[in-house]
Design a protein around this motif. Structure first.
Motif, PDB file in Angstrom:
ATOM      1  N   ILE A 108     138.098 103.685  13.663  1.00 43.71           N
ATOM      2  CA  ILE A 108     136.581 103.264  14.098  1.00 43.71           C
ATOM      3  C   ILE A 108     135.412 102.864  13.224  1.00 43.71           C
ATOM      4  O   ILE A 108     134.726 101.873  13.577  1.00 43.71           O
ATOM      5  CB  ILE A 108     135.847 104.235  14.130  1.00 43.71           C
ATOM      6  N   VAL A 109     135.695 103.312  12.105  1.00 48.88           N
ATOM      7  CA  VAL A 109     135.245 103.326  10.918  1.00 48.88           C
ATOM      8  C   VAL A 109     134.342 101.791  10.459  1.00 48.88           C
ATOM      9  O   VAL A 109     133.812 100.865   9.836  1.00 48.88           O
ATOM     10  CB  VAL A 109     134.734 104.382   9.581  1.00 48.88           C
ATOM     11  N   LEU A 110     135.754 101.324  10.270  1.00 45.91           N
ATOM     12  CA  LEU A 110     136.242 100.092   9.681  1.00 45.91           C
ATOM     13  C   LEU A 110     135.621  98.894  10.574  1.00 45.91           C
ATOM     14  O   LEU A 110     134.983  97.991   9.931  1.00 45.91           O
ATOM     15  CB  LEU A 110     138.016  99.842   9.134  1.00 45.91           C
ATOM     16  N   THR A 111     135.936  98.629  11.694  1.00 46.19           N
ATOM     17  CA  THR A 111     135.512  98.330  12.888  1.00 46.19           C
ATOM     18  C   THR A 111     134.527  98.397  12.602  1.00 46.19           C
ATOM     19  O   THR A 111     134.000  97.119  13.205  1.00 46.19           O
ATOM     20  CB  THR A 111     135.669  98.872  14.217  1.00 46.19           C
ATOM     21  N   ALA A 112     133.622  99.448  12.583  1.00 48.55           N
ATOM     22  CA  ALA A 112     132.003  99.252  12.201  1.00 48.55           C
ATOM     23  C   ALA A 112     132.069  98.690  10.916  1.00 48.55           C
ATOM     24  O   ALA A 112     130.406  98.050  11.115  1.00 48.55           O
ATOM     25  CB  ALA A 112     131.682 100.927  12.518  1.00 48.55           C
ATOM     26  N   ILE A 113     131.948  98.800  10.236  1.00 44.97           N
ATOM     27  CA  ILE A 113     131.823  98.154   8.862  1.00 44.97           C
ATOM     28  C   ILE A 113     132.204  96.221   8.807  1.00 44.97           C
ATOM     29  O   ILE A 113     131.110  95.680   8.260  1.00 44.97           O
ATOM     30  CB  ILE A 113     132.634  98.682   7.874  1.00 44.97           C
ATOM     31  N   LEU A 128     123.443 102.432  14.671  1.00 51.64           N
ATOM     32  CA  LEU A 128     125.232 102.256  14.076  1.00 51.64           C
ATOM     33  C   LEU A 128     126.200 102.888  13.592  1.00 51.64           C
ATOM     34  O   LEU A 128     126.895 103.592  13.822  1.00 51.64           O
ATOM     35  CB  LEU A 128     124.886 101.095  13.675  1.00 51.64           C
ATOM     36  N   ALA A 129     125.042 103.529  12.586  1.00 49.32           N
ATOM     37  CA  ALA A 129     125.622 104.507  11.904  1.00 49.32           C
ATOM     38  C   ALA A 129     126.258 106.201  12.754  1.00 49.32           C
ATOM     39  O   ALA A 129     126.838 106.792  12.706  1.00 49.32           O
ATOM     40  CB  ALA A 129     124.966 105.547  10.239  1.00 49.32           C
ATOM     41  N   ALA A 130     125.292 105.953  13.298  1.00 48.38           N
ATOM     42  CA  ALA A 130     124.336 108.119  14.101  1.00 48.38           C
ATOM     43  C   ALA A 130     125.983 107.534  15.279  1.00 48.38           C
ATOM     44  O   ALA A 130     126.631 108.555  15.361  1.00 48.38           O
ATOM     45  CB  ALA A 130     124.048 108.353  14.666  1.00 48.38           C
ATOM     46  N   PHE A 131     126.168 105.870  15.933  1.00 46.79           N
ATOM     47  CA  PHE A 131     127.437 106.337  16.843  1.00 46.79           C
ATOM     48  C   PHE A 131     128.153 105.731  16.602  1.00 46.79           C
ATOM     49  O   PHE A 131     129.287 106.968  16.886  1.00 46.79           O
ATOM     50  CB  PHE A 131     126.681 104.795  17.427  1.00 46.79           C
ATOM     51  N   THR A 132     129.016 105.502  15.218  1.00 43.06           N
ATOM     52  CA  THR A 132     129.594 105.670  14.653  1.00 43.06           C
ATOM     53  C   THR A 132     130.146 107.111  14.163  1.00 43.06           C
ATOM     54  O   THR A 132     132.090 107.999  14.607  1.00 43.06           O
ATOM     55  CB  THR A 132     130.030 104.213  13.450  1.00 43.06           C
ATOM     56  N   THR A 133     129.518 107.779  14.039  1.00 45.48           N
ATOM     57  CA  THR A 133     129.858 109.149  13.959  1.00 45.48           C
ATOM     58  C   THR A 133     129.390 109.614  14.670  1.00 45.48           C
ATOM     59  O   THR A 133     130.717 110.365  14.773  1.00 45.48           O
ATOM     60  CB  THR A 133     128.686 109.395  12.954  1.00 45.48           C
ATOM     61  N   VAL A 134     129.372 109.901  15.863  1.00 43.06           N
ATOM     62  CA  VAL A 134     129.713 111.133  16.985  1.00 43.06           C
ATOM     63  C   VAL A 134     131.528 110.028  17.509  1.00 43.06           C
ATOM     64  O   VAL A 134     131.761 110.862  17.820  1.00 43.06           O
ATOM     65  CB  VAL A 134     127.918 110.342  18.392  1.00 43.06           C
ATOM     66  N   VAL A 139     136.996 111.717  18.198  1.00 45.78           N
ATOM     67  CA  VAL A 139     138.358 111.576  18.081  1.00 45.78           C
ATOM     68  C   VAL A 139     139.188 112.357  17.178  1.00 45.78           C
ATOM     69  O   VAL A 139     140.337 112.688  17.473  1.00 45.78           O
ATOM     70  CB  VAL A 139     138.351 109.925  17.673  1.00 45.78           C
ATOM     71  N   GLY A 140     138.215 112.866  16.298  1.00 45.22           N
ATOM     72  CA  GLY A 140     138.956 114.106  15.091  1.00 45.22           C
ATOM     73  C   GLY A 140     138.699 115.272  15.494  1.00 45.22           C
ATOM     74  O   GLY A 140     139.463 116.248  15.545  1.00 45.22           O
ATOM     75  N   GLY A 141     137.364 115.316  16.452  1.00 43.69           N
ATOM     76  CA  GLY A 141     137.945 116.976  17.265  1.00 43.69           C
ATOM     77  C   GLY A 141     138.867 116.593  17.934  1.00 43.69           C
ATOM     78  O   GLY A 141     139.256 117.841  18.821  1.00 43.69           O
TER      79      GLY A 141
END
Length: 520
Positions: A108-113, A128-134, A139-141
């Motif tokens: 997910i992080v790589l896709t955003a980058i 975009l950073a906030a959306f990626t974090t959410v 997924v992590g949770g």
């Protein structure tokens, strides 16, 4: 040679075109990041890391296809229990959830980058950073909770579902295929309600019921054993025979030494007796985790004349919590055996009931765990034998009303309750088969054998041959004779007579009673 265009010198149309292009690329970045959240690697398939993306998608599709095939061929409940009964698979699943979650979050992080426009403004960069974090937290949770549930399940299965290490029984040998009970016509399970807890010395089994289940029909016979049953037989192999060489609990030691004890030499005192003997004679029960539990099981097996396949022990706190977890239970509350209201709490002191916290009102009621427990335990207003009938009623209500699928919503709580308050020697790998068996019992008939004075059993001087004969008749009843149309069906029958009676009546001395339906 043509000079490169100056980005600073652009007209209104160029700025508008650039703004629209920037918005399109921003929306693309958000969309592909969201897609990568839904399907691992899917967002990367539209970037320079498309090979990695397609590899993750392929792994996901194969894993989901295999899971879907297994669930469709085995059913949701069977599939879950098949996994739950294998600790090694649970360990693998926990690791897979953690590793898979990390890889998924990384994709997910790589896709955003990879999809973020190079000249994105500060506001959209933050969005975009906030959306990626959410998305990563989501997924992590989820992966963390899945791994936690797998670990909880493994720990619970290993703590609660233990195989018998003494070699006294291996339980029924289940068959392979669609019906695991095909080669096992009957299974006998000992249900013990333990009053062990803070402020109590030793363990007394005030609720002792053998559930004998016809595995093909689900028809079940509940055999309640009175807590005050005396002179019960002690098996020859029991170390307690060293204390009672006569083979009878109460002769001669108990009569001399415990005649003034409230417990006397009653059946429900055997657990504590065996534990005390083991504590005073180390090595007398080699390899046995609980001498008391093992001894009470062997003694009850002798009393009823049946081989007991498994034992389930639940303490008072665990019963309350389990009933609460299933959302309570509907019970048709009755008055006491002598017609009065049943007290909640309370005990008898010098002929008077003290410590009452209220009374049950007759009628159909939804009881929580606390009140269901007291309905099953109270005897201050009548006696042990009436209490035994209420215990059977509560067990029937719980068996008929429990919904395994609904209880999955409280899975973590139920696992904790089971680990802290329940013991059974049913192997974890047999859980799926026993869920099938419970479903058959829910759709079948539950009858009872009443071993009490009302039905001809003298608890102070019992005739165990008569008791075993009554149990055998309950397990293998004679085929009913054809009746004329319009003949009423009665609820209670005494094994030694062919004359039906519409209500429980005392049977002649030397007989034991079979109750087809308790007044529940």
């Amino acid at each position: 040679m043509t000079a490169a265009p100056d980005r600073r010198a652009v007209g209104p149309e160029s700025r508008e075109s650039r703004r629209r292009e920037l918005g399109r690329r921003f929306r693309r970045a958000v969309g592909l990041t969201a897609l990568g959240t839904l399907i691992p690697g899917a967002g990367l398939t539209r970037t320079r890391n498309r090979r990695l993306g397609w590899a993750l998608v392929a792994v996901t599709v194969v894993a989901l296809a295999a899971l879907a095939w297994f669930v469709l061929t085995h059913g949701v409940m069977r599939s879950g229990l098949a996994l739950a009964g294998r600790p090694e698979l649970l360990r693998f699943a926990a690791i897979a959830f953690v590793v898979g979650g990390l890889v998924w979050c990384g994709s997910i992080v790589l896709t955003a980058i990879r999809t973020r426009p190079a000249w994105l403004d500060r506001t959209r960069s933050r969005v975009l950073a906030a959306f990626t974090t959410v998305m990563v937290l989501l997924v992590g949770g989820t992966s963390y909770k899945a791994a936690e549930y797998a670990t909880i399940t493994q720990d619970t299965i290993q703590s609660v579902f233990k195989t018998n290490t003494t070699g006294t029984t291996e339980g029924p040998q289940l068959a392979e295929g669609e019906d695991p009970w095909a080669n096992t016509p009957r299974v006998n399970i000992l249900l013990l309600g333990s009053d062990a807890g803070v402020g109590r010395t030793g363990t007394r089994t005030d609720s002792m019921i053998v559930a004998s289940i016809n595995t093909h029909t689900g028809n079940t016979v509940l055999i309640s054993l009175p807590r005050n049953l005396q002179y019960v037989p002690i098996p020859k192999k029991s170390p307690l025979r060293q204390l009672y060489p006569s083979g009878v609990y109460g002769k001669p030691y108990c009569i001399r030494q415990q005649k003034d004890s409230s417990d006397g030499c009653l059946l429900n005192a055997i657990w504590t007796e065996a534990d005390q003997w083991a504590a005073n004679h180390p090595g007398s029960y080699p390899g046995v985790a609980s001498p008391g539990r093992e001894t009470i099981r062997d003694v009850i097996s002798e009393v009823v004349g049946l081989k007991l396949d498994h034992t389930v022990v639940i303490d008072l706190k665990g019963f309350v919590q389990l009933v609460d977890a299933m959302g309570g239970v509907e019970i048709n509350v009755r008055t006491g055996a002598y017609g009065g209201r049943l007290p909640i709490g309370g005990h008898v002191v010098n002929g008077k009931v003290v410590g009452v916290n209220g009374y049950f009102e007759p009628g159909l009621q939804h009881l929580d765990g606390y009140h269901a427990l007291w309905y099953a335990r109270t005897r201050a207003a009548d006696d042990d034998y009436a209490r035994m009938g209420r215990q059977r009623c509560v067990i029937k209500a719980v068996v008929n009303q429990v919904n395994p699928a609904a209880m999955l919503a409280k899975y973590a709580d139920i696992a904790r309750i089971a680990k802290d308050n329940i013991y059974t020697d049913i192997p974890g790998q047999n859980l799926s088969a026993y869920v099938d068996l419970i479903e058959r019992v829910q759709q079948a008939k539950i009858t009872s054998v009443a071993l009490d004075p009302k039905h001809g059993v003298n608890t102070a001087s019992p005739d165990f041959a008569v008791i075993r004969k009554a149990i055998e008749k309950a397990l293998n009843p004679p085929k009913p004779k054809p009746k004329p149309a319009g003949t009423a069906t009665h609820e209670t029958v005494a094994p030694e007579t062919s004359t039906p009676s519409p209500t429980p009546t005392p049977t002649p001395s030397g007989t034991a009673g079979l109750t087809n339906e308790d007044e529940c």
